[in-house]
Design an enzyme around this catalytic site. Sequence first.
Site, short mmCIF file in Angstrom:
data_model
loop_
_atom_site.label_atom_id
_atom_site.label_comp_id
_atom_site.label_asym_id
_atom_site.label_seq_id
_atom_site.Cartn_x
_atom_site.Cartn_y
_atom_site.Cartn_z
N GLY A 50 19.99 43.36 32.21
CA GLY A 50 19.52 44.45 32.51
C GLY A 50 18.12 44.83 32.56
O GLY A 50 17.41 45.70 33.33
N GLU A 104 15.02 47.01 25.49
CA GLU A 104 16.32 47.16 26.03
C GLU A 104 16.25 47.95 27.43
O GLU A 104 15.17 49.01 27.40
CB GLU A 104 17.07 48.13 25.25
CG GLU A 104 18.09 47.20 24.23
CD GLU A 104 19.33 46.56 24.94
OE1 GLU A 104 19.41 46.70 26.33
OE2 GLU A 104 20.03 46.09 23.98
N ASP A 105 17.20 47.92 28.11
CA ASP A 105 17.14 48.92 29.33
C ASP A 105 17.74 50.24 29.29
O ASP A 105 17.18 51.27 29.53
CB ASP A 105 17.58 47.90 30.77
CG ASP A 105 19.08 47.63 30.47
OD1 ASP A 105 19.45 47.34 29.23
OD2 ASP A 105 19.79 47.27 31.31
N LYS A 136 21.40 57.34 25.89
CA LYS A 136 22.21 58.09 26.26
C LYS A 136 22.59 58.85 24.74
O LYS A 136 23.50 58.29 24.27
CB LYS A 136 23.62 57.46 26.77
CG LYS A 136 23.27 57.04 28.29
CD LYS A 136 24.74 56.46 28.66
CE LYS A 136 24.64 55.99 30.29
NZ LYS A 136 25.77 55.30 30.69
N VAL A 158 24.73 54.70 35.18
CA VAL A 158 23.35 54.70 35.98
C VAL A 158 23.20 53.01 36.64
O VAL A 158 23.64 52.20 35.94
CB VAL A 158 22.15 55.15 35.31
CG1 VAL A 158 22.05 56.74 35.25
CG2 VAL A 158 21.69 54.41 34.21
N ASP A 164 22.82 47.29 36.74
CA ASP A 164 23.88 46.82 37.95
C ASP A 164 25.01 47.71 37.80
O ASP A 164 25.56 48.23 36.68
CB ASP A 164 24.14 45.59 37.88
CG ASP A 164 25.02 45.04 36.63
OD1 ASP A 164 24.64 45.63 35.59
OD2 ASP A 164 26.12 44.69 36.90
N ARG A 170 20.74 46.10 41.06
CA ARG A 170 19.64 45.89 40.16
C ARG A 170 18.40 45.94 40.95
O ARG A 170 17.22 46.32 40.34
CB ARG A 170 19.79 44.41 39.54
CG ARG A 170 20.88 44.14 38.57
CD ARG A 170 20.72 42.89 37.87
NE ARG A 170 21.96 42.58 37.44
CZ ARG A 170 22.49 42.74 36.02
NH1 ARG A 170 21.73 43.79 35.28
NH2 ARG A 170 23.43 42.34 35.77
P1 XMP Z 1 25.93 49.64 24.51
O1 XMP Z 1 27.32 50.57 24.49
O2 XMP Z 1 26.13 48.35 23.76
O3 XMP Z 1 25.76 49.38 25.90
O4 XMP Z 1 24.73 50.47 23.91
C1 XMP Z 1 24.49 48.70 26.21
C2 XMP Z 1 24.58 47.66 27.25
O5 XMP Z 1 25.43 48.15 28.21
C3 XMP Z 1 25.00 48.24 29.49
N1 XMP Z 1 25.10 49.66 30.02
C4 XMP Z 1 24.97 50.00 31.12
N2 XMP Z 1 24.79 49.42 32.49
N3 XMP Z 1 24.63 51.37 33.51
C5 XMP Z 1 24.51 50.17 33.57
O6 XMP Z 1 24.27 49.46 34.65
C6 XMP Z 1 24.75 52.32 32.51
O7 XMP Z 1 24.95 53.11 32.68
C7 XMP Z 1 25.01 51.39 31.46
N4 XMP Z 1 25.32 52.00 29.94
C8 XMP Z 1 25.21 50.78 29.26
C9 XMP Z 1 23.48 47.65 29.54
O8 XMP Z 1 23.78 46.17 29.81
C10 XMP Z 1 23.07 47.87 28.08
O9 XMP Z 1 22.45 46.66 27.67
MG MG Z 2 25.07 45.49 33.07
#
Ligand code: XMP
Ligand code: MG
Length: 180
Positions: A50, A104-105, A136, A158, A164, A170
């Site tokens: 991401g 991080e994304d 979040k 999102v 994605d 993406r």
């Molecule tokens: P955690 O729960 O470990 O999640 O903090 C982090 C990873 O989960 C993915 N992620 C998302 N990917 N839309 C996405 O496309 C979202 O809303 C979302 N929320 C979490 C992401 O890869 C992140 O690094």
């Molecule tokens: Mg993902």
Amino acid sequence: MTASEIQIHDKLFREYIPENALHDKVVELAGRINIDFAGKEVIFVGVLNGSFIFAADLFRRIKLKARITFIKLASYAGTTSSGEIRELIGWNEDLNGKSVIIIEDIVDTGVTLEHTVDNLIIRNVKEISIVTLLLKPEAYRKNIHIDYVGFEIPNDFVVGYGLDYDGEGRNLPAVYSLVP
Ligand code: XMP
Ligand code: MG
């Protein structure tokens, strides 16, 4: 479906953070990092997949003596976190004694971030900082301080700008939010 809405697989998404706002935020975050780390050598660690677009845009605005490496983790299946982390590409850079900035994304529950931080701690890095484009806060369950946050967003799924939904979305230049 209006002009600012798109369909990916079975779901509808609406534009939430436009391209120019993402651009301005990247410039702001890079500027802060350039000031805070002035005179230091840093290694950025991008968390794939991401973060690849955010990492590329941020990194090209970094004026420091800097390197970048990537790890690849997976925790998500569809639109919910599985809570279980799989390491698909591991650690291959010597990080001993280095100033590391995790890119991080998005930070959701923080499980992925904690996994990454734990892995840096056992590698004896000098200092760890974290930059994430999105956070979040309602979902975040960890106590790890995040130094640079682009946007705090509600607990909605999102896509876009690297993020994605089941592999797609993406390449969208803006961030889109799931329409309930
Ligand atoms: P955690 O729960 O470990 O999640 O903090 C982090 C990873 O989960 C993915 N992620 C998302 N990917 N839309 C996405 O496309 C979202 O809303 C979302 N929320 C979490 C992401 O890869 C992140 O690094
Ligand atoms: Mg993902």
